[in-house]
Scaffold this motif. Structure first.
Motif, short mmCIF file in Angstrom:
data_model
loop_
_atom_site.label_atom_id
_atom_site.label_comp_id
_atom_site.label_asym_id
_atom_site.label_seq_id
_atom_site.Cartn_x
_atom_site.Cartn_y
_atom_site.Cartn_z
N VAL A 198 0.83 -1.21 0.00
CA VAL A 198 0.00 0.00 0.00
C VAL A 198 0.86 1.26 0.00
O VAL A 198 0.58 2.21 -0.74
CB VAL A 198 -1.00 -0.01 1.18
CG1 VAL A 198 -1.69 1.33 1.32
CG2 VAL A 198 -2.03 -1.11 0.98
N ARG A 199 1.91 1.28 0.80
CA ARG A 199 2.77 2.48 0.85
C ARG A 199 3.36 2.75 -0.54
O ARG A 199 3.38 3.89 -1.00
CB ARG A 199 3.87 2.31 1.87
CG ARG A 199 4.82 3.51 1.91
CD ARG A 199 5.81 3.41 3.02
NE ARG A 199 5.08 3.70 4.25
CZ ARG A 199 5.52 3.41 5.45
NH1 ARG A 199 6.67 2.81 5.61
NH2 ARG A 199 4.81 3.72 6.50
N ASP A 200 3.81 1.71 -1.22
CA ASP A 200 4.35 1.88 -2.57
C ASP A 200 3.27 2.34 -3.54
O ASP A 200 3.51 3.19 -4.41
CB ASP A 200 4.97 0.59 -3.08
CG ASP A 200 6.21 0.18 -2.29
OD1 ASP A 200 6.75 1.00 -1.51
OD2 ASP A 200 6.64 -0.98 -2.45
N ALA A 201 2.08 1.76 -3.41
CA ALA A 201 0.96 2.15 -4.28
C ALA A 201 0.62 3.62 -4.10
O ALA A 201 0.37 4.34 -5.08
CB ALA A 201 -0.25 1.26 -4.01
N ASN B 163 0.52 9.15 -6.00
CA ASN B 163 0.76 10.57 -5.72
C ASN B 163 1.82 11.16 -6.64
O ASN B 163 1.70 12.31 -7.08
CB ASN B 163 1.11 10.77 -4.25
CG ASN B 163 -0.09 10.53 -3.36
OD1 ASN B 163 -1.22 10.79 -3.74
ND2 ASN B 163 0.15 10.01 -2.19
N THR B 164 2.85 10.39 -6.96
CA THR B 164 3.88 10.86 -7.89
C THR B 164 3.29 11.06 -9.28
O THR B 164 3.57 12.06 -9.95
CB THR B 164 5.07 9.87 -7.93
OG1 THR B 164 5.62 9.79 -6.62
CG2 THR B 164 6.12 10.31 -8.92
N ALA B 165 2.45 10.13 -9.69
CA ALA B 165 1.81 10.26 -11.01
C ALA B 165 0.88 11.48 -11.05
O ALA B 165 0.86 12.20 -12.04
CB ALA B 165 1.05 8.99 -11.34
N ALA B 166 0.12 11.69 -9.99
CA ALA B 166 -0.80 12.83 -9.95
C ALA B 166 -0.05 14.16 -10.00
O ALA B 166 -0.57 15.15 -10.52
CB ALA B 166 -1.67 12.76 -8.71
N ARG C 285 -5.13 11.40 -10.98
CA ARG C 285 -6.07 12.33 -10.32
C ARG C 285 -7.48 11.76 -10.32
O ARG C 285 -8.23 11.93 -9.36
CB ARG C 285 -6.00 13.69 -10.99
CG ARG C 285 -4.72 14.44 -10.64
CD ARG C 285 -4.76 15.89 -11.06
NE ARG C 285 -4.96 16.06 -12.48
CZ ARG C 285 -3.97 16.16 -13.37
NH1 ARG C 285 -2.72 16.11 -12.98
NH2 ARG C 285 -4.24 16.32 -14.65
N ALA C 286 -7.85 11.05 -11.39
CA ALA C 286 -9.17 10.40 -11.41
C ALA C 286 -9.26 9.36 -10.31
O ALA C 286 -10.29 9.21 -9.65
CB ALA C 286 -9.42 9.75 -12.78
N THR C 287 -8.17 8.64 -10.07
CA THR C 287 -8.14 7.62 -9.02
C THR C 287 -8.28 8.26 -7.65
O THR C 287 -9.03 7.77 -6.79
CB THR C 287 -6.84 6.81 -9.10
OG1 THR C 287 -6.77 6.20 -10.39
CG2 THR C 287 -6.79 5.74 -8.01
N ILE C 288 -7.57 9.35 -7.43
CA ILE C 288 -7.69 10.06 -6.15
C ILE C 288 -9.12 10.54 -5.94
O ILE C 288 -9.68 10.39 -4.85
CB ILE C 288 -6.68 11.21 -6.08
CG1 ILE C 288 -5.26 10.64 -5.99
CG2 ILE C 288 -6.97 12.14 -4.91
CD1 ILE C 288 -4.15 11.66 -6.19
N THR C 289 -9.73 11.08 -6.99
CA THR C 289 -11.12 11.53 -6.89
C THR C 289 -12.03 10.35 -6.56
O THR C 289 -12.91 10.45 -5.70
CB THR C 289 -11.57 12.18 -8.22
OG1 THR C 289 -10.73 13.31 -8.48
CG2 THR C 289 -13.02 12.61 -8.17
#
Length: 194
Positions: A90-93, A98-101, A135-139
């Motif tokens: 999970v930490r890596d995910a 977050n890096t991709a966003a 960003r879509a995933t974070i949303t």
């Protein structure tokens, strides 16, 4: 490409579903080469997008992170069988997501119609597919639909889905049929062995 809103936050689920049952008892991956990513991206988010090897690698890494976070989101339920033995920590995910966003900044834009409340829209000044998907995933993961996310546990299914009604157990009716047939065969097999 535009920044994801609640309406298109489903992109995260659509990306996760590029790993699916192949119809023959195995798992299929729609993103095995740049052409597969090009086809998927053009259909879901970026009509003129053409993928290369670097974009494919970045999107596949993001998808692995998304599926790991989906597995966490469905707890205490089990993750998709496609992921259960090889989940990214999970930490890596979270780091990957977050890096991709952060690959492209977002710019807040204020909209204020005459007869409405002011609304802020976050727009991305560039066309970075990985950033848009992240960003879509974070949303998605911070929105109300996360509570409806489930992993389908029908025989051979590897999909995640959004539960539409309280009694829904599978991603689609065909999976429900496979699960009922498997239970029927198991009951008869156990009855014959007694």
């Amino acid at each position: 490409m535009q920044d994801p809103t609640n309406d298109d936050a489903r992109l995260a689920l659509d990306l996760a579903l590029t790993i699916r049952h192949d119809g023959h008892g195995g798992v299929a991956d729609d993103l095995t080469d740049p052409a597969g990513l090009t086809t998927w991206a053009q259909a879901h988010v970026a009509p003129g997008f053409v993928a290369g090897d670097a974009e494919l690698a970045a999107v596949r890494e993001l998808r692995a992170a998304i599926r790991a976070l989906f597995a966490r989101a469905v707890r205490p339920g089990e993750p998709s069988p496609a992921d259960a033995a090889r989940l990214m920590p999970v930490r890596d995910a979270l780091d990957v997501l977050n890096t991709a966003a952060a690959r492209t900044p977002t710019v807040p834009v204020l909209h204020w119609a005459e007869d409405a409340e002011p609304v802020v829209e976050h727009t991305a000044p560039s066309d970075d597919l990985v950033a848009v998907l992240a960003r879509a995933t974070i949303t998605f993961l911070t929105g109300p639909d996360r509570q409806r996310l489930r992993a389908c546990h029908a025989p051979r299914c590897v999909r995640y889905f959004l539960k539409d009604h309280p009694r829904q157990e599978w991603c689609k009716p065909a999976c429900g049929n496979r699960a009922r047939v498997a239970r029927h065969h198991e009951r008869h097999r156990q009855g014959a062995g007694s």
